[in-house]
Write an enzyme that holds these catalytic residues in place. Sequence first.
Site, PDB file in Angstrom:
ATOM      1  N   GLU A  77      -0.241  -0.611  -6.252  1.00 14.53           N
ATOM      2  CA  GLU A  77       0.764  -1.335  -5.458  1.00 14.53           C
ATOM      3  C   GLU A  77       1.980  -1.706  -6.293  1.00 14.53           C
ATOM      4  O   GLU A  77       2.455  -2.852  -6.270  1.00 14.53           O
ATOM      5  CB  GLU A  77       0.138  -2.592  -4.838  1.00 14.53           C
ATOM      6  CG  GLU A  77      -0.987  -2.272  -3.884  1.00 14.53           C
ATOM      7  CD  GLU A  77      -1.466  -3.469  -3.070  1.00 14.53           C
ATOM      8  OE1 GLU A  77      -1.070  -4.609  -3.371  1.00 14.53           O
ATOM      9  OE2 GLU A  77      -2.253  -3.257  -2.132  1.00 14.53           O
ATOM     10  N   GLU A 134      -7.724   1.455  -1.337  1.00 13.89           N
ATOM     11  CA  GLU A 134      -8.126   0.043  -1.264  1.00 13.89           C
ATOM     12  C   GLU A 134      -8.192  -0.324   0.207  1.00 13.89           C
ATOM     13  O   GLU A 134      -7.214  -0.141   0.940  1.00 13.89           O
ATOM     14  CB  GLU A 134      -7.112  -0.823  -2.013  1.00 13.89           C
ATOM     15  CG  GLU A 134      -7.606  -2.233  -2.246  1.00 13.89           C
ATOM     16  CD  GLU A 134      -6.624  -3.040  -3.073  1.00 13.89           C
ATOM     17  OE1 GLU A 134      -6.201  -2.573  -4.153  1.00 13.89           O
ATOM     18  OE2 GLU A 134      -6.272  -4.135  -2.626  1.00 13.89           O
TER      19      GLU A 134
HETATM   20  C1  GAL Z   1      -4.296  -5.888  -2.761  1.00 18.60           C
HETATM   21  C2  GAL Z   1      -4.229  -5.828  -4.276  1.00 18.60           C
HETATM   22  C3  GAL Z   1      -5.493  -6.378  -4.893  1.00 18.60           C
HETATM   23  C4  GAL Z   1      -5.830  -7.688  -4.245  1.00 18.60           C
HETATM   24  C5  GAL Z   1      -5.997  -7.480  -2.772  1.00 18.60           C
HETATM   25  C6  GAL Z   1      -6.435  -8.693  -2.020  1.00 18.60           C
HETATM   26  O1  GAL Z   1      -3.089  -5.735  -2.191  1.00 18.60           O
HETATM   27  O2  GAL Z   1      -4.062  -4.511  -4.689  1.00 18.60           O
HETATM   28  O3  GAL Z   1      -5.315  -6.539  -6.270  1.00 18.60           O
HETATM   29  O4  GAL Z   1      -4.806  -8.571  -4.499  1.00 18.60           O
HETATM   30  O5  GAL Z   1      -4.738  -7.085  -2.266  1.00 18.60           O
HETATM   31  O6  GAL Z   1      -6.475  -8.427  -0.651  1.00 18.60           O
END
Ligand code: GAL
Length: 925
Positions: free
Chosen positions: A528, A611
């Site tokens: 990100e 993710e």
């Molecule tokens: C994502 C990020 C992670 C964590 C997650 C929580 O956007 O890549 O590191 O922060 O959100 O939802």
Amino acid sequence: MSPNNYFHLICRNKLSLIVPGAVLGAVLLLALQNDRAAAQAAMAGSPRERLSLDMDWRFTKGDPPGNQVSLLYDVRPAGRGGRGGRGRRGGGAPADAAAPTNATPAPAPDVIKQWILPTGNDLIKDPAQRYTRPAGNLGGDVSYVQPGFDDNSWQHLNLPHDWAITGPWIANGDGGTGKLPFFGVGWYRKKLDLPRADAGKSIFLDVDGAMAYSTVWLNGQFVGGWPYGYESWRVDLTPFAKPGENNELVIRLDNPPTSSRWYPGGGIYRNVWLVKTAPVHVGHWGTYVTTPDASAASATVNLKVTVDNSSKENAQVSVATEIFALDASGNKTGPAVAAIPAASVQIAPGASTMTEGKTTVAQPKLWGPYPAQKPNRYVAVTTVRQGGQAVDSYETPFGIRTLKFDPNEGFFINGQHLKFNGVCDHHDLGALGSAINRRALQRQLEELVEMGCNAIRTSHNPPAPELLDLADEMGLVVMDEAFDCWLQRKTDLDYHLIFADWHEQDMRAQVRRDRNHPCVIMWSIGNEVGEQRQGETGAAVAQNLTDIVHEEDPTRPTTAAEDSATADSPFPKAIDVLGLNYQGAGRALSTTPQYPVFHASFPTNFVYGSETESTISSRGVYTFPVAKGFGAVAGTNAGAGQDDANRQMSSYDLYFPNWATSPDKEFAAQDRFPFVGGEFVWTGWDYLGEPTPFDSRSSYFGIIDLAGFKKDRFFIYQAHWRPDLKMAHILPHWTWPDRVGQMTPVHVYTSGDEAELFLNGQSLGRKQKAQYEYRLRWDDVVYRPGTLKVVAYKNGQEWATDQVQTAGDPAALSAKADRTTIRADGQDLSFVTVTVADAKGVMAPRADNSIHFDITGPGEIAATDNGDPTSFESFQSHDHKAFNGLCLAIIRSTKGAGPIVLQASSQGLQGARVTIQASATQPAP
Ligand code: GAL
């Protein structure tokens, strides 16, 4: 060469003969049998040693009182309020560092980066961009650096060490980093006995990871350093070492505040090694194995070996390699299965030379993930000979496998399809903090495997080497990630400050260290990053990293975790396989799924969920009413899952922040778009820090809580990821004295396709999963105490059952160790779960009784926890409250053998005890 052509016969005096195959005749058989012994003899004769440096360090926090010498790595920009822009949740602020260049910087009086930068020279490709060490001796005047400094009053400890996990908690501290004191300066000192026999050897310090900004001195002389706390690095101690004398090694760390979005820990938190070699030796991470083609019939194994010559003379050497199969414990089995013929190379003084060779392994045992495949491993044993003498022997464990990323069909390993049933995890080990412990990490992975997980993302940084060793052994594929930010900051003092100066060295270091692991299937260059939204400028940074990775390892693709890059932006063009964070399935409930959009825009690229989910829940907590459908964005309104009074989240697994979603929705998207390669759920385990949406100590994202106890969510993944495992799981618990007569929805996760629910023997109906449905719901159950039982069916046949029962008042404790025999090595662990139950042995699901632990025998209580994100009890305390019926004690062996007895007691309850044997003969986990 093929092993039939010629063999290396290594005589007792280490002389090596290369004999043409035709001459071998009768000696062939004997040679085969002796092969392994020969390789071992070469190993034994090799001067290479790799010694653990973990024991007996002295440690103190802070610089010497009154110290006038600045040891600050670089000027730190004034704070702008901690956490920086985060894309959809913020503005994405530009980097604050005055754009550093790769030229040798002008000496700045107050910062030391010009001293540290030369340490990475070997990882900078363009010699013109390498750095020159300034004259003089950095820090020579600092008392802690000086030989003979009396450090007796400092803390005596062994590594790995996390200085922050012992607290104290910082009540008004930043929940994002876990409210623990990870930041600040720390000094480590160690006496190093180097025998006289080390004279003439090359001596290196290998640090697997130290958080952060390390500076190293030996015998009062500055050696080098490394800023990135997640990188593994080496410094050359040779010029400063005094064989035959007492040597003093000093390491200073300086961990900036506001440098992380999660708990980074502080200290030398990974293992540290002393490596001794002959002046002519295999270089640091100096081998690179690839298996360009592999089938059940045969495999080509290609090996590059870089040999360094640290001597003052030309070196004429031969480099030969033998390949052995390894058993499940990593021991060589049988004779060599193949060999790469000796190649002769000449290396100028102070130079390095790379040789390349290949061989064929007949009927190789391929490396692949369970359950369809087996993670078979090999080791390449490379022997460097000079003047006939073995001067180095170097082992490279590896696996033989092929990878294919198909944009339409998905990911294939050895020709077999594998959908990533993956999780993202941070590096901390819960109550043990960031200090690496192989058994604790193995336990994390074992629970994930039990759930059906087959893939790990090392979010958002290079992992401990042990993680990759375990993944190799256990057959998990790994997305090996480098950075959480590039030039665009996420927090004020994070990696963006050094990205320009260090990204090349850090990226190359990671790939060189990890590229022989069969588990690693792709390199993630970032998570990100703000550059996703910077058009061509951001894409150019991505392209630069992709190019570096391709130079170091052309066999695996790069990827990045993209939450805000759009399919029509330049950014995705600069990476090989497209990881989508959250946007793939569509965020929350309404946004358009981007999997098909990216698939259409990039028809030749593999797309997957890098993710996903970020569902939030607290183990054993349920709120009412319960959201319908795919769930709801967490909030304080009815049906939005938040228990604000107690800072807990409902475990109906239907609540998430507004950028995230539920497992049900992600599963449906993956099933609707079968070209998607799978997913990496945020997260497998809870971790310290980032307690969205409350200001607690640890996260709510985990499928498994911080103590290692399974939340309900574990079972929705198990049901989906292990369709052949007969299982069913009911939620919630069934002890609701305050809900008698009220609507209390019951959900069931099962690998079956339908199920019937019974309350006190009375059927509440049989339900079938519809297409794209992953749980069965009885949303109108009226609570009455008793027994709730589910019978699940698959294809009309009874498949699995589960039941929950109303518990009475807490009456007794029970204790269960995950392993009742552990190794008496001062490191091995047993995880003891203490359950609070009623008089009939039914777990009391709301019990929060205080439990006291006593231990006798050759063991100690390493930590206690209960998985409650809001708990601020010390992890080192021998008293800990239960959280929703469960509590954990982590027992560590000392070095003695014998029974360790752990006693758990609680006022008014019957106590429990468990015995764990510490054994010197128990294999290490
Ligand atoms: C994502 C990020 C992670 C964590 C997650 C929580 O956007 O890549 O590191 O922060 O959100 O939802």
